[in-house]
Design a protein around this motif. Structure first.
Motif, PDB file in Angstrom:
ATOM      1  N   PRO A  22      32.932  14.566  24.992  1.00  0.00           N
ATOM      2  CA  PRO A  22      31.819  14.963  23.843  1.00  0.00           C
ATOM      3  C   PRO A  22      31.109  14.108  22.331  1.00  0.00           C
ATOM      4  CG  PRO A  22      33.010  16.875  24.185  1.00  0.00           C
ATOM      5  CD  PRO A  22      33.336  15.315  24.710  1.00  0.00           C
ATOM      6  N   ILE A  23      32.066  13.948  22.123  1.00  0.00           N
ATOM      7  CA  ILE A  23      31.674  12.977  20.626  1.00  0.00           C
ATOM      8  C   ILE A  23      30.334  11.786  21.208  1.00  0.00           C
ATOM      9  CG2 ILE A  23      33.481  11.155  21.021  1.00  0.00           C
ATOM     10  CD1 ILE A  23      31.748  12.877  17.857  1.00  0.00           C
ATOM     11  N   TRP A  24      31.045  11.196  22.082  1.00  0.00           N
ATOM     12  CA  TRP A  24      30.135   9.766  22.800  1.00  0.00           C
ATOM     13  C   TRP A  24      28.098  10.911  22.481  1.00  0.00           C
ATOM     14  CZ3 TRP A  24      30.099   5.723  20.839  1.00  0.00           C
ATOM     15  CH2 TRP A  24      31.515   4.835  21.052  1.00  0.00           C
ATOM     16  N   VAL A  25      28.141  11.812  23.112  1.00  0.00           N
ATOM     17  CA  VAL A  25      26.888  12.755  23.327  1.00  0.00           C
ATOM     18  C   VAL A  25      25.912  12.413  22.267  1.00  0.00           C
ATOM     19  CG1 VAL A  25      25.143  14.700  24.839  1.00  0.00           C
ATOM     20  CG2 VAL A  25      27.605  13.432  25.531  1.00  0.00           C
ATOM     21  N   VAL A  60      26.333  11.451  19.535  1.00  0.00           N
ATOM     22  CA  VAL A  60      26.326   9.722  18.672  1.00  0.00           C
ATOM     23  C   VAL A  60      24.884   9.316  19.654  1.00  0.00           C
ATOM     24  CG1 VAL A  60      26.780   7.008  18.531  1.00  0.00           C
ATOM     25  CG2 VAL A  60      29.206   9.121  18.163  1.00  0.00           C
ATOM     26  N   ILE A  61      24.606   9.474  20.644  1.00  0.00           N
ATOM     27  CA  ILE A  61      23.920   8.690  21.696  1.00  0.00           C
ATOM     28  C   ILE A  61      22.949   9.548  21.143  1.00  0.00           C
ATOM     29  CG2 ILE A  61      22.430   8.528  23.737  1.00  0.00           C
ATOM     30  CD1 ILE A  61      25.261   7.952  24.823  1.00  0.00           C
ATOM     31  N   VAL A  62      22.782  10.787  20.796  1.00  0.00           N
ATOM     32  CA  VAL A  62      20.918  11.935  21.186  1.00  0.00           C
ATOM     33  C   VAL A  62      20.440  10.941  19.184  1.00  0.00           C
ATOM     34  CG1 VAL A  62      20.048  14.141  19.967  1.00  0.00           C
ATOM     35  CG2 VAL A  62      21.862  13.797  22.110  1.00  0.00           C
ATOM     36  N   TRP A  63      21.655  10.413  18.224  1.00  0.00           N
ATOM     37  CA  TRP A  63      21.134  10.017  17.077  1.00  0.00           C
ATOM     38  C   TRP A  63      20.871   9.023  16.686  1.00  0.00           C
ATOM     39  CZ3 TRP A  63      23.886   6.531  14.287  1.00  0.00           C
ATOM     40  CH2 TRP A  63      23.882   6.322  12.943  1.00  0.00           C
ATOM     41  N   TRP A  64      21.935   8.157  17.657  1.00  0.00           N
ATOM     42  CA  TRP A  64      21.066   6.606  18.095  1.00  0.00           C
ATOM     43  C   TRP A  64      19.839   6.549  18.250  1.00  0.00           C
ATOM     44  CZ3 TRP A  64      23.906   2.367  15.858  1.00  0.00           C
ATOM     45  CH2 TRP A  64      23.373   0.931  16.498  1.00  0.00           C
ATOM     46  N   CYS A  65      19.039   7.237  19.416  1.00  0.00           N
ATOM     47  CA  CYS A  65      18.431   7.000  19.447  1.00  0.00           C
ATOM     48  C   CYS A  65      17.374   7.377  18.981  1.00  0.00           C
ATOM     49  CB  CYS A  65      17.856   8.043  21.273  1.00  0.00           C
ATOM     50  SG  CYS A  65      18.893   6.665  22.606  1.00  0.00           S
ATOM     51  N   LYS A  66      17.729   8.284  17.602  1.00  0.00           N
ATOM     52  CA  LYS A  66      15.527   8.779  16.648  1.00  0.00           C
ATOM     53  C   LYS A  66      15.173   8.395  16.760  1.00  0.00           C
ATOM     54  CE  LYS A  66      18.417  11.778  13.463  1.00  0.00           C
ATOM     55  NZ  LYS A  66      18.633  12.308  11.813  1.00  0.00           N
ATOM     56  N   PRO A  67      14.632   6.840  17.009  1.00  0.00           N
ATOM     57  CA  PRO A  67      13.682   6.169  16.483  1.00  0.00           C
ATOM     58  C   PRO A  67      12.894   5.921  17.860  1.00  0.00           C
ATOM     59  CG  PRO A  67      15.687   5.190  15.525  1.00  0.00           C
ATOM     60  CD  PRO A  67      15.936   5.452  16.596  1.00  0.00           C
ATOM     61  N   ALA A  68      13.425   6.228  19.168  1.00  0.00           N
ATOM     62  CA  ALA A  68      12.989   6.466  20.061  1.00  0.00           C
ATOM     63  C   ALA A  68      11.630   7.437  19.613  1.00  0.00           C
ATOM     64  CB  ALA A  68      13.624   6.465  21.599  1.00  0.00           C
ATOM     65  N   TYR A  69      12.714   9.469  19.433  1.00  0.00           N
ATOM     66  CA  TYR A  69      11.548  10.542  19.366  1.00  0.00           C
ATOM     67  C   TYR A  69      10.604  10.525  18.381  1.00  0.00           C
ATOM     68  CZ  TYR A  69      16.230  11.575  20.494  1.00  0.00           C
ATOM     69  OH  TYR A  69      17.475  11.348  21.237  1.00  0.00           O
ATOM     70  N   GLU A  70      10.876   9.677  16.861  1.00  0.00           N
ATOM     71  CA  GLU A  70      10.265   9.314  16.160  1.00  0.00           C
ATOM     72  C   GLU A  70       8.276   9.269  16.684  1.00  0.00           C
ATOM     73  OE1 GLU A  70      13.596   9.621  12.657  1.00  0.00           O
ATOM     74  OE2 GLU A  70      12.119   7.900  13.187  1.00  0.00           O
ATOM     75  N   PRO A  71       7.900   7.414  16.478  1.00  0.00           N
ATOM     76  CA  PRO A  71       6.895   7.533  16.975  1.00  0.00           C
ATOM     77  C   PRO A  71       6.740   7.965  17.302  1.00  0.00           C
ATOM     78  CG  PRO A  71       8.506   5.626  17.827  1.00  0.00           C
ATOM     79  CD  PRO A  71       9.541   6.797  17.296  1.00  0.00           C
ATOM     80  N   ARG A 128      37.458  21.489  22.376  1.00  0.00           N
ATOM     81  CA  ARG A 128      36.704  20.941  23.512  1.00  0.00           C
ATOM     82  C   ARG A 128      35.316  22.094  23.526  1.00  0.00           C
ATOM     83  NH1 ARG A 128      37.022  18.315  28.216  1.00  0.00           N
ATOM     84  NH2 ARG A 128      34.855  18.997  28.202  1.00  0.00           N
ATOM     85  N   LEU A 129      35.312  23.305  23.314  1.00  0.00           N
ATOM     86  CA  LEU A 129      34.237  23.843  22.438  1.00  0.00           C
ATOM     87  C   LEU A 129      34.121  24.154  21.755  1.00  0.00           C
ATOM     88  CD1 LEU A 129      32.458  26.808  23.872  1.00  0.00           C
ATOM     89  CD2 LEU A 129      34.505  28.134  22.987  1.00  0.00           C
ATOM     90  N   GLU A 130      34.925  24.290  20.644  1.00  0.00           N
ATOM     91  CA  GLU A 130      34.624  23.861  19.009  1.00  0.00           C
ATOM     92  C   GLU A 130      32.960  22.338  19.227  1.00  0.00           C
ATOM     93  OE1 GLU A 130      37.112  24.905  20.189  1.00  0.00           O
ATOM     94  OE2 GLU A 130      37.810  26.602  18.811  1.00  0.00           O
ATOM     95  N   GLN A 131      33.606  21.407  19.823  1.00  0.00           N
ATOM     96  CA  GLN A 131      33.102  20.875  20.058  1.00  0.00           C
ATOM     97  C   GLN A 131      31.428  20.368  20.281  1.00  0.00           C
ATOM     98  OE1 GLN A 131      35.073  17.393  21.716  1.00  0.00           O
ATOM     99  NE2 GLN A 131      36.037  16.346  19.675  1.00  0.00           N
ATOM    100  N   TRP A 132      31.935  21.417  20.998  1.00  0.00           N
ATOM    101  CA  TRP A 132      30.329  21.338  21.871  1.00  0.00           C
ATOM    102  C   TRP A 132      29.006  22.445  20.680  1.00  0.00           C
ATOM    103  CZ3 TRP A 132      27.837  18.657  25.435  1.00  0.00           C
ATOM    104  CH2 TRP A 132      29.167  17.984  26.319  1.00  0.00           C
ATOM    105  N   LEU A 133      29.318  23.086  19.952  1.00  0.00           N
ATOM    106  CA  LEU A 133      29.362  23.661  18.489  1.00  0.00           C
ATOM    107  C   LEU A 133      28.678  23.908  17.892  1.00  0.00           C
ATOM    108  CD1 LEU A 133      31.154  27.451  19.158  1.00  0.00           C
ATOM    109  CD2 LEU A 133      29.019  26.984  20.177  1.00  0.00           C
ATOM    110  N   GLN A 134      29.796  22.558  17.478  1.00  0.00           N
ATOM    111  CA  GLN A 134      28.877  21.546  16.377  1.00  0.00           C
ATOM    112  C   GLN A 134      27.755  20.922  16.705  1.00  0.00           C
ATOM    113  OE1 GLN A 134      32.855  18.983  14.572  1.00  0.00           O
ATOM    114  NE2 GLN A 134      33.572  20.809  13.921  1.00  0.00           N
ATOM    115  N   HIS A 135      28.100  20.182  18.470  1.00  0.00           N
ATOM    116  CA  HIS A 135      27.106  19.362  18.472  1.00  0.00           C
ATOM    117  C   HIS A 135      25.636  20.024  18.843  1.00  0.00           C
ATOM    118  CE1 HIS A 135      30.720  16.752  20.346  1.00  0.00           C
ATOM    119  NE2 HIS A 135      29.696  16.629  19.058  1.00  0.00           N
ATOM    120  N   LEU A 136      25.591  21.442  19.351  1.00  0.00           N
ATOM    121  CA  LEU A 136      24.356  21.738  19.675  1.00  0.00           C
ATOM    122  C   LEU A 136      24.481  22.080  17.474  1.00  0.00           C
ATOM    123  CD1 LEU A 136      22.677  23.443  20.674  1.00  0.00           C
ATOM    124  CD2 LEU A 136      24.199  25.605  20.459  1.00  0.00           C
ATOM    125  N   GLY A 137      24.516  22.640  16.739  1.00  0.00           N
ATOM    126  CA  GLY A 137      24.654  22.389  15.461  1.00  0.00           C
ATOM    127  C   GLY A 137      23.882  21.278  15.102  1.00  0.00           C
TER     128      GLY A 137
END
Length: 504
Positions: free
Chosen positions: A56-59, A61-72, A192-201
């Protein structure tokens, strides 16, 4: 660019006023900007979660790394809405192929950690500059501009605050009887459940901050162009011309012709022309007086560092360098600047998280920070439960020598009563622990979790084995061997030192 249609007041602003203007635009148009960001980010999040469900941690990270793809695309919508051309969600998404792919590889690699990303983005997306032209343009626009960097650092901190607040909200809103989350484990040892809740946050926090981040960077860019290109003066002249045209449009062509002929016949034209001729020195004096008037303009002193040393070796001509060398130099410069700013931001975030953790620990142990801490803590603790799942835990209901009483019951063949007495004695002994609090509604499994969290490992392991035997006897009617219970009595004396049942 039709400046007459701009939706904001164009005037010189400080960088912090420009950021405030960007926040105002983000609040006014928050819903479409937020929906645009989610429309682009959610597919990446879902695809990452599908292929990396075991990590889950890489999920996130990928969303955060791709920020420059959403902002334009958010910037593109803002640039149209600012000039009274608000596009719908579907219409904006149709422009994604034209807006997003431009220099996306560079934005996701060596430019990813550039702290001035929000300020630099309009040059790439709106002016569509690249290479040397982009670099020169940014050098002009970014002179003396540090607000974009601080905007990035502040945005990172606000994302962390929102994510932690989301975690606290979940934990606080759960009732005590249904609390299946522990705050310490949630923050520092998540499952695992706590990680997914953190990622949702995390996803929610990034989506809430993104419109403000993009709009503030766009406002910094507009303010800088207003300062360099005098947009406010241009708009004032256009409005003056429009007023003059409106005033003269009421006069007919015949009236204008009569006035012109009358002026020629009266000779006033020649006189006015002669009077309008000024001496050169007198004209210079008049111009200087106008420039010295405070209402005309202002002087601003800017201090910055400039290298003034002489270079012994002449600079190589830019055109003589190979394109690969230029690309490597740009790559290294981008990474060096990005990692320096990123490291500074990480240090600030670590300091903020450490401070928040210390404050949380201080609040959790506030009872021990008061004078007379131990006695105060005992007074402030919740009263011990009188019964747990039907078992009486009062001190007077237990014998002084619990192990001896259990052995006597075993000799009489009362295995269930002996196991019950030993289990009650262990519960009473464990409840003497200062940090162990068990509510009246707790189950055997919840008691095990709380004991393992705060008590020593040997006592916790003993309690786990004893609980399994008690649950099997009480609910499954499977009595253990008498010799096994005798062994547990011996362990009880070793671990708890023959604690009397009369606990104060």
């Amino acid at each position: 660019m039709e400046l007459d249609k701009i939706a904001v007041t164009v005037r010189p602003r400080t960088p912090w006023e420009a950021i405030d203007l960007g926040f105002t635009m983000a609040r006014a148009w928050f819903v479409p900007l937020w929906l645009l960001w989610l429309t682009l980010a959610l597919p990446i999040y879902l695809l990452s979660a599908l292929f990396l469900s075991e990590q889950p941690i890489w999920v996130i990270v990928i969303v955060w790394w791709c920020k420059p793809a959403y902002e334009p695309l958010l910037l593109f919508w803002l640039s149209r809405a600012l000039f009274a051309d608000k596009l719908g969600l579907a219409g904006t998404l149709k422009q994604a192929k034209k807006v997003i792919p431009g220099q996306l590889l560079a934005n996701l690699t060596w430019r990813r950690f550039n702290p001035n990303r929000s300020f630099n983005m309009p040059v790439t997306v709106l002016e569509k500059l690249k290479g040397k032209a982009r670099k020169k343009r940014l050098a002009v626009l970014g002179r003396g501009q540090q607000a974009g960097t601080w905007l990035t650092i502040a945005g990172m901190h606000f994302e962390i605050i929102l994510e932690v607040s989301f975690v606290f909200l979940i934990v606080i809103m759960l009732p005590e009887e249904l609390r299946w989350l522990d705050l310490d484990n949630f923050l520092f040892n998540p499952g695992r459940l706590e990680q997914w809740l953190q990622h949702l946050g995390d996803l929610l926090a990034m989506s809430l901050i993104a419109p403000f981040y993009v709009a503030a960077g766009f406002a910094l860019y507009l303010t800088r162009r207003t300062e360099l290109e005098a947009w406010d003066i241009e708009i004032a002249f256009r409005r003056l011309i429009n007023r003059k045209q409106a005033r003269w449009s009421g006069l007919s062509a015949a009236a204008l012709l009569l006035l012109f002929c009358g002026g020629l016949l009266s000779g006033g034209y020649a006189a006015d022309a002669t009077a309008a001729e000024l001496d050169v020195r007198e004209a210079k004096t008049t111009i200087q007086q106008v420039l010295d008037d405070p209402a005309f303009g202002k002087h601003k002193q800017v201090t910055y560092w400039k290298f003034i040393g002489a270079d012994d070796q002449p600079d190589a001509h830019p055109e003589d360098e190979h394109w690969l060398v230029k690309w490597i130099v740009q790559l290294m410069e981008g990474f060096a600047q990005g990692f320096a700013a990123f490291g500074k931001g990480v240090l600030l975030m670590v300091a903020g998280v450490l401070l928040a953790w210390l404050l949380y620990k201080a609040w959790a142990n506030r009872a021990f920070l008061v004078i007379g801490s131990l006695s105060s803590a005992r007074q402030n603790r919740k009263p011990k439960p009188a019964t747990l799942f039907g078992l009486k835990l009062e001190s007077h209901s237990l014998p002084d020598d619990i192990a001896g009483a259990c052995r006597q019951l075993l000799q009489q063949g009362e295995i269930r009563q002996a196991l019950s007495l030993l289990y009650r004695g262990v519960l009473v002994a464990l409840l003497q622990h200062e940090r162990l609090e068990i509510p009246d509604s707790a189950t055997e499994g919840e008691c095990v979790e709380r004991v393992l969290a705060v008590c020593p490992a040997d006592q916790g392991a003993f309690f786990v084995r004893l609980t399994r035997l008690w649950v099997a006897a009480a609910y499954g009617h499977r009595l253990p061997d008498a010799q096994l219970v005798v062994g547990l009595c011996g362990e009880w004396e070793q671990l708890f030192g023959g604690v009397s049942g009369h606990v104060e």
